[in-house]
Design a protein around this motif. Structure first.
Motif, PDB file in Angstrom:
ATOM      1  N   PHE A   1       4.593 -25.413 -11.316  1.00 33.70           N
ATOM      2  CA  PHE A   1       4.798 -26.338 -10.459  1.00 33.70           C
ATOM      3  C   PHE A   1       5.228 -26.173  -8.946  1.00 33.70           C
ATOM      4  CE2 PHE A   1       6.551 -30.466  -9.130  1.00 33.70           C
ATOM      5  CZ  PHE A   1       7.722 -30.324  -8.362  1.00 33.70           C
ATOM      6  N   SER A   2       5.781 -24.998  -8.745  1.00 35.65           N
ATOM      7  CA  SER A   2       6.201 -24.404  -7.772  1.00 35.65           C
ATOM      8  C   SER A   2       6.604 -22.911  -8.063  1.00 35.65           C
ATOM      9  CB  SER A   2       7.304 -25.295  -7.069  1.00 35.65           C
ATOM     10  OG  SER A   2       8.510 -24.725  -7.603  1.00 35.65           O
ATOM     11  N   ILE A   3       6.645 -22.223  -6.731  1.00 37.64           N
ATOM     12  CA  ILE A   3       6.662 -20.776  -6.672  1.00 37.64           C
ATOM     13  C   ILE A   3       7.842 -20.487  -5.719  1.00 37.64           C
ATOM     14  CG2 ILE A   3       5.983 -18.450  -6.549  1.00 37.64           C
ATOM     15  CD1 ILE A   3       3.484 -19.412  -7.686  1.00 37.64           C
ATOM     16  N   ASN A   4       9.127 -19.875  -5.720  1.00 36.73           N
ATOM     17  CA  ASN A   4       9.810 -19.720  -4.625  1.00 36.73           C
ATOM     18  C   ASN A   4       9.447 -18.571  -3.566  1.00 36.73           C
ATOM     19  OD1 ASN A   4      12.731 -19.862  -3.300  1.00 36.73           O
ATOM     20  ND2 ASN A   4      12.836 -17.691  -4.119  1.00 36.73           N
ATOM     21  N   ALA A   5       9.035 -17.557  -4.136  1.00 38.69           N
ATOM     22  CA  ALA A   5       8.291 -16.557  -3.333  1.00 38.69           C
ATOM     23  C   ALA A   5       7.450 -15.604  -4.086  1.00 38.69           C
ATOM     24  CB  ALA A   5       9.756 -15.609  -2.775  1.00 38.69           C
ATOM     25  N   MET A   6       6.854 -14.940  -3.572  1.00 36.65           N
ATOM     26  CA  MET A   6       5.718 -13.550  -4.084  1.00 36.65           C
ATOM     27  C   MET A   6       6.136 -12.509  -3.305  1.00 36.65           C
ATOM     28  SD  MET A   6       2.376 -16.001  -4.114  1.00 36.65           S
ATOM     29  CE  MET A   6       2.613 -17.983  -4.177  1.00 36.65           C
ATOM     30  N   GLY A   7       5.834 -11.472  -3.979  1.00 36.48           N
ATOM     31  CA  GLY A   7       6.042 -10.058  -3.607  1.00 36.48           C
ATOM     32  C   GLY A   7       5.249  -8.815  -4.212  1.00 36.48           C
ATOM     33  N   TRP A   8       5.390  -7.779  -3.424  1.00 36.17           N
ATOM     34  CA  TRP A   8       4.946  -6.615  -4.017  1.00 36.17           C
ATOM     35  C   TRP A   8       5.960  -5.509  -4.205  1.00 36.17           C
ATOM     36  CZ3 TRP A   8       0.111  -5.870  -6.051  1.00 36.17           C
ATOM     37  CH2 TRP A   8      -0.719  -7.107  -6.079  1.00 36.17           C
ATOM     38  N   TYR A   9       6.177  -4.739  -5.089  1.00 31.32           N
ATOM     39  CA  TYR A   9       6.998  -3.594  -5.403  1.00 31.32           C
ATOM     40  C   TYR A   9       6.148  -2.350  -5.720  1.00 31.32           C
ATOM     41  CZ  TYR A   9      10.560  -7.415  -5.334  1.00 31.32           C
ATOM     42  OH  TYR A   9      11.448  -8.141  -4.830  1.00 31.32           O
ATOM     43  N   ARG A  10       6.809  -1.426  -5.769  1.00 27.82           N
ATOM     44  CA  ARG A  10       6.011  -0.070  -6.027  1.00 27.82           C
ATOM     45  C   ARG A  10       7.019   1.079  -7.012  1.00 27.82           C
ATOM     46  NH1 ARG A  10       4.401   2.500  -0.344  1.00 27.82           N
ATOM     47  NH2 ARG A  10       6.631   3.161   0.366  1.00 27.82           N
ATOM     48  N   GLN A  11       6.699   1.630  -7.651  1.00 25.21           N
ATOM     49  CA  GLN A  11       7.219   2.729  -8.335  1.00 25.21           C
ATOM     50  C   GLN A  11       6.609   4.144  -8.321  1.00 25.21           C
ATOM     51  OE1 GLN A  11       8.870   1.471 -12.354  1.00 25.21           O
ATOM     52  NE2 GLN A  11      10.506   3.292 -12.143  1.00 25.21           N
ATOM     53  N   ALA A  12       7.082   5.002  -7.749  1.00 28.61           N
ATOM     54  CA  ALA A  12       6.609   6.373  -7.699  1.00 28.61           C
ATOM     55  C   ALA A  12       7.273   7.300  -8.693  1.00 28.61           C
ATOM     56  CB  ALA A  12       6.893   6.953  -6.166  1.00 28.61           C
ATOM     57  N   PRO A  13       6.514   8.140  -9.404  1.00 28.49           N
ATOM     58  CA  PRO A  13       6.692   8.983 -10.484  1.00 28.49           C
ATOM     59  C   PRO A  13       8.103   9.382 -10.138  1.00 28.49           C
ATOM     60  CG  PRO A  13       4.806   9.553  -9.915  1.00 28.49           C
ATOM     61  CD  PRO A  13       4.981   8.696  -8.851  1.00 28.49           C
ATOM     62  N   GLY A  14       9.222   9.419 -11.065  1.00 27.12           N
ATOM     63  CA  GLY A  14      10.819   9.751 -10.859  1.00 27.12           C
ATOM     64  C   GLY A  14      11.444   9.283  -9.903  1.00 27.12           C
ATOM     65  N   LYS A  15      10.865   7.812  -9.437  1.00 30.38           N
ATOM     66  CA  LYS A  15      11.972   7.117  -8.492  1.00 30.38           C
ATOM     67  C   LYS A  15      12.105   5.845  -9.019  1.00 30.38           C
ATOM     68  CE  LYS A  15      10.444   9.706  -4.494  1.00 30.38           C
ATOM     69  NZ  LYS A  15       9.956   9.545  -2.864  1.00 30.38           N
ATOM     70  N   GLN A  16      12.841   4.980  -8.625  1.00 30.71           N
ATOM     71  CA  GLN A  16      13.161   3.682  -8.810  1.00 30.71           C
ATOM     72  C   GLN A  16      12.206   2.561  -8.314  1.00 30.71           C
ATOM     73  OE1 GLN A  16      17.350   2.928  -7.671  1.00 30.71           O
ATOM     74  NE2 GLN A  16      17.916   3.350  -9.915  1.00 30.71           N
TER      75      GLN A  16
END
Length: 122
Positions: A29-44
């Motif tokens: 019906f609706s979406i508040n927000a969209m985004g991109w995240y990333r995770q490198a080896p050994g990192k959050q």
């Protein structure tokens, strides 16, 4: 139920470009927000960029001026154009759909893509 599918990613030399795309399908019906995240080896996992349903964007300082996020609310798609890539951009990239509501009365839920590998060689 909502299904999220990512595409794009791959390997590129430093200075090159890649484009990531992500689409959500199902009862939306609706979406508040969209985004991109990333995770490198050994990192959050870290935020890369977000865009609200109103078009406001937010970028991590490390990608400002190089990455551009865009979205199409009607099609429930979000893309990330990545230019001038650096080896430190190497990571698994995840798209995110924040507070996806199935109806006006639905509070909403958060959905993630399966992740796509981006590798930048020097």
């Amino acid at each position: 139920q909502v299904r999220v599918v990512e595409s794009g990613g791959g390997s590129v030399q430093a200075g090159g470009s890649l484009r990531l795309s992500c689409v959500a399908s199902g009862r939306i019906f609706s979406i508040n927000a969209m985004g991109w995240y990333r995770q490198a080896p050994g990192k959050q996992r870290e935020l890369v960029a977000t865009i609200t349903s109103g078009g406001s964007t937010n970028y991590a300082n490390s990608v400002k001026g190089r990455f551009t996020i865009s979205s199409d609310n009607a099609k429930a798609t979000v893309s990330l154009q990545m230019n001038s890539l650096k080896p430190e951009d190497t990571a698994v990239y995840y798209c995110n759909f924040d507070r996806v509501r199935a109806s006006r009365d639905h509070f909403g839920a958060n959905f993630w893509g399966q992740g796509t590998q981006v590798t930048v060689s020097s």
